[in-house]
Write a protein that holds these residues in place. Sequence first.
Motif, mmCIF file in Angstrom:
data_model
loop_
_atom_site.group_PDB
_atom_site.id
_atom_site.type_symbol
_atom_site.label_atom_id
_atom_site.label_comp_id
_atom_site.label_asym_id
_atom_site.label_seq_id
_atom_site.Cartn_x
_atom_site.Cartn_y
_atom_site.Cartn_z
ATOM 1 N N GLY A 48 -104.710 7.724 -137.121
ATOM 2 C CA GLY A 48 -104.034 8.334 -135.987
ATOM 3 C C GLY A 48 -104.229 7.553 -134.707
ATOM 4 N N LYS A 49 -105.450 7.080 -134.480
ATOM 5 C CA LYS A 49 -105.717 6.264 -133.288
ATOM 6 C C LYS A 49 -104.936 4.955 -133.344
ATOM 7 C CE LYS A 49 -109.342 4.042 -130.542
ATOM 8 N NZ LYS A 49 -110.787 3.798 -130.355
ATOM 9 N N ALA A 50 -104.863 4.349 -134.534
ATOM 10 C CA ALA A 50 -104.147 3.091 -134.693
ATOM 11 C C ALA A 50 -102.667 3.262 -134.358
ATOM 12 C CB ALA A 50 -104.317 2.573 -136.120
ATOM 13 N N LEU A 51 -102.061 4.346 -134.830
ATOM 14 C CA LEU A 51 -100.648 4.591 -134.549
ATOM 15 C C LEU A 51 -100.427 4.839 -133.060
ATOM 16 C CD1 LEU A 51 -99.787 6.838 -137.625
ATOM 17 C CD2 LEU A 51 -98.993 4.496 -137.213
ATOM 18 N N ASP A 52 -101.380 5.492 -132.419
ATOM 19 C CA ASP A 52 -101.291 5.721 -130.980
ATOM 20 C C ASP A 52 -101.361 4.399 -130.220
ATOM 21 O OD1 ASP A 52 -101.351 7.491 -128.574
ATOM 22 O OD2 ASP A 52 -103.355 6.635 -128.349
ATOM 23 N N LEU A 53 -102.274 3.519 -130.621
ATOM 24 C CA LEU A 53 -102.384 2.210 -129.977
ATOM 25 C C LEU A 53 -101.122 1.384 -130.174
ATOM 26 C CD1 LEU A 53 -106.073 1.306 -130.924
ATOM 27 C CD2 LEU A 53 -105.225 1.944 -128.665
ATOM 28 N N PHE A 54 -100.541 1.480 -131.363
ATOM 29 C CA PHE A 54 -99.297 0.753 -131.636
ATOM 30 C C PHE A 54 -98.204 1.167 -130.659
ATOM 31 C CE2 PHE A 54 -95.215 0.776 -134.121
ATOM 32 C CZ PHE A 54 -94.990 -0.583 -134.056
ATOM 33 N N GLY A 55 -98.130 2.464 -130.377
ATOM 34 C CA GLY A 55 -97.123 2.955 -129.459
ATOM 35 C C GLY A 55 -97.312 2.462 -128.038
ATOM 36 N N LYS A 56 -98.549 2.193 -127.655
ATOM 37 C CA LYS A 56 -98.864 1.767 -126.288
ATOM 38 C C LYS A 56 -98.924 0.241 -126.130
ATOM 39 C CE LYS A 56 -101.771 5.855 -125.491
ATOM 40 N NZ LYS A 56 -103.168 6.316 -125.268
ATOM 41 N N PHE A 57 -98.978 -0.464 -127.243
ATOM 42 C CA PHE A 57 -99.232 -1.904 -127.241
ATOM 43 C C PHE A 57 -98.081 -2.674 -126.601
ATOM 44 C CE2 PHE A 57 -98.993 -5.982 -129.707
ATOM 45 C CZ PHE A 57 -100.170 -6.540 -129.238
ATOM 46 N N ASP A 58 -98.398 -3.605 -125.729
ATOM 47 C CA ASP A 58 -97.410 -4.488 -125.094
ATOM 48 C C ASP A 58 -97.195 -5.685 -126.018
ATOM 49 O OD1 ASP A 58 -96.025 -6.415 -123.612
ATOM 50 O OD2 ASP A 58 -97.020 -5.898 -121.731
ATOM 51 N N GLN A 59 -96.108 -5.649 -126.785
ATOM 52 C CA GLN A 59 -95.867 -6.678 -127.791
ATOM 53 C C GLN A 59 -95.550 -8.035 -127.169
ATOM 54 O OE1 GLN A 59 -93.208 -5.316 -130.920
ATOM 55 N NE2 GLN A 59 -93.978 -3.231 -130.714
ATOM 56 N N ASP A 60 -94.869 -8.031 -126.045
ATOM 57 C CA ASP A 60 -94.568 -9.304 -125.385
ATOM 58 C C ASP A 60 -95.859 -10.001 -124.950
ATOM 59 O OD1 ASP A 60 -91.791 -8.971 -125.659
ATOM 60 O OD2 ASP A 60 -91.703 -7.770 -123.843
ATOM 61 N N GLN A 61 -96.805 -9.211 -124.412
ATOM 62 C CA GLN A 61 -98.111 -9.776 -124.065
ATOM 63 C C GLN A 61 -98.825 -10.255 -125.320
ATOM 64 O OE1 GLN A 61 -99.637 -10.379 -120.964
ATOM 65 N NE2 GLN A 61 -101.051 -11.509 -122.310
ATOM 66 N N GLY A 62 -98.685 -9.490 -126.400
ATOM 67 C CA GLY A 62 -99.307 -9.886 -127.658
ATOM 68 C C GLY A 62 -98.844 -11.252 -128.127
ATOM 69 N N VAL A 63 -97.547 -11.520 -128.023
ATOM 70 C CA VAL A 63 -97.031 -12.830 -128.436
ATOM 71 C C VAL A 63 -97.546 -13.929 -127.512
ATOM 72 C CG1 VAL A 63 -94.965 -14.220 -128.803
ATOM 73 C CG2 VAL A 63 -95.000 -11.846 -129.537
ATOM 74 N N ARG A 64 -97.648 -13.625 -126.234
ATOM 75 C CA ARG A 64 -98.217 -14.620 -125.315
ATOM 76 C C ARG A 64 -99.669 -14.923 -125.677
ATOM 77 N NH1 ARG A 64 -94.854 -11.715 -121.632
ATOM 78 N NH2 ARG A 64 -96.567 -10.390 -120.912
ATOM 79 N N ASP A 65 -100.404 -13.905 -126.100
ATOM 80 C CA ASP A 65 -101.794 -14.132 -126.514
ATOM 81 C C ASP A 65 -101.857 -14.942 -127.813
ATOM 82 O OD1 ASP A 65 -102.644 -12.724 -124.284
ATOM 83 O OD2 ASP A 65 -102.870 -10.832 -125.371
ATOM 84 N N ILE A 66 -100.916 -14.698 -128.700
ATOM 85 C CA ILE A 66 -100.834 -15.509 -129.917
ATOM 86 C C ILE A 66 -100.535 -16.962 -129.548
ATOM 87 C CG2 ILE A 66 -99.476 -15.915 -132.014
ATOM 88 C CD1 ILE A 66 -99.110 -12.793 -132.078
ATOM 89 N N GLU A 67 -99.642 -17.156 -128.589
ATOM 90 C CA GLU A 67 -99.350 -18.521 -128.125
ATOM 91 C C GLU A 67 -100.602 -19.172 -127.547
ATOM 92 O OE1 GLU A 67 -96.207 -20.973 -125.260
ATOM 93 O OE2 GLU A 67 -96.121 -18.785 -125.350
ATOM 94 N N ALA A 68 -101.406 -18.393 -126.828
ATOM 95 C CA ALA A 68 -102.664 -18.927 -126.298
ATOM 96 C C ALA A 68 -103.607 -19.307 -127.439
ATOM 97 C CB ALA A 68 -103.323 -17.902 -125.372
ATOM 98 N N ALA A 69 -103.622 -18.503 -128.505
ATOM 99 C CA ALA A 69 -104.453 -18.822 -129.667
ATOM 100 C C ALA A 69 -103.960 -20.083 -130.367
ATOM 101 C CB ALA A 69 -104.466 -17.635 -130.637
ATOM 102 N N ILE A 70 -102.636 -20.271 -130.421
ATOM 103 C CA ILE A 70 -102.082 -21.501 -130.991
ATOM 104 C C ILE A 70 -102.524 -22.709 -130.168
ATOM 105 C CG2 ILE A 70 -99.932 -22.774 -131.389
ATOM 106 C CD1 ILE A 70 -98.616 -20.069 -132.099
ATOM 107 N N LYS A 71 -102.456 -22.573 -128.863
ATOM 108 C CA LYS A 71 -102.894 -23.668 -127.986
ATOM 109 C C LYS A 71 -104.377 -23.957 -128.196
ATOM 110 C CE LYS A 71 -99.469 -22.973 -124.309
ATOM 111 N NZ LYS A 71 -98.815 -24.283 -124.507
ATOM 112 N N TYR A 72 -105.189 -22.908 -128.350
ATOM 113 C CA TYR A 72 -106.615 -23.097 -128.625
ATOM 114 C C TYR A 72 -106.790 -23.885 -129.926
ATOM 115 C CZ TYR A 72 -111.255 -22.155 -130.438
ATOM 116 O OH TYR A 72 -112.496 -22.299 -130.992
ATOM 117 N N ALA A 73 -106.056 -23.489 -130.973
ATOM 118 C CA ALA A 73 -106.184 -24.169 -132.264
ATOM 119 C C ALA A 73 -105.803 -25.643 -132.149
ATOM 120 C CB ALA A 73 -105.309 -23.468 -133.306
ATOM 121 N N ARG A 74 -104.772 -25.939 -131.383
ATOM 122 C CA ARG A 74 -104.395 -27.345 -131.190
ATOM 123 C C ARG A 74 -105.484 -28.099 -130.430
ATOM 124 N NH1 ARG A 74 -99.378 -27.676 -133.235
ATOM 125 N NH2 ARG A 74 -97.867 -26.007 -132.835
ATOM 126 N N SER A 75 -106.165 -27.416 -129.520
ATOM 127 C CA SER A 75 -107.244 -28.055 -128.755
ATOM 128 C C SER A 75 -108.442 -28.399 -129.632
ATOM 129 C CB SER A 75 -107.692 -27.155 -127.607
ATOM 130 O OG SER A 75 -108.534 -26.097 -128.063
#
Length: 231
Positions: free
Chosen positions: A82-109
């Motif tokens: 139930g908590k997970a579904l609540d977090l999913f509803g509140k999650f900023d997906q666009d920010q999430g993708v930007r954070d994934i992009e930051a992780a990709i940049k980290y991996a390249r580094s």
Amino acid sequence: MSEMVSISTLDGENSFNAYVARPQGTPRAAIVVIQEIFGVNAGIRRKCDKLAEDGYLAVAPDLFWQFEDGIELDPDIEAEMGKALDLFGKFDQDQGVRDIEAAIKYARSQGCAKVGAVGYCLGGRLAYMTAARTDSDASVGYYAVGIDNLLREKHAIANPLMLHIPTEDGFVDKATQKAMHDGLGDHPKVKLHDYEGLDHGFATEFGKRRSEEAAQLADSRTSAFFAEHLG
């Protein structure tokens, strides 16, 4: 070898933690592992460890830092689901993708010229968005949710994308599955695999949702896909 590292957001104004599993010797490439709605829990860490055993640098960013650090939930516990579904509803997906992009940049580094991404559930949706919005060299999504309302971005998918689709997914109805096939079936960069009779979460590492035979089949396809496109 595994450790927690801190990665700066793209704007440099914040940072978030990531679980990193390193292979012995020089990595063949890197893969960003994108969490389900349950955070970077034991199952996601195990996905990273297995990729490291296969020679990859694996990085799992804690995307729920938006709420608090270190959220870990168990889908087999009703209150935590139930908590997970609540977090999913509140999650900023666009920010999430930007954070994934930051992780990709980290991996390249870390010396990895090629970096892919693999995600599950929410992470499967984010893997699709990653394929459309970042320079990920190859992306894989398992039981991705809500892809039908992202098909407008398919023109931006420049590198290979594979999606694993269970046909009896309780979170992805038949109409959505049809929209995925209709919208992506002829895309030159996209490969779709259906899993008849399987439900959401069939490839989880732990818990009641796992289907061993189907999980091994999907993971073998993912392994071959990454070997082809990442090296």
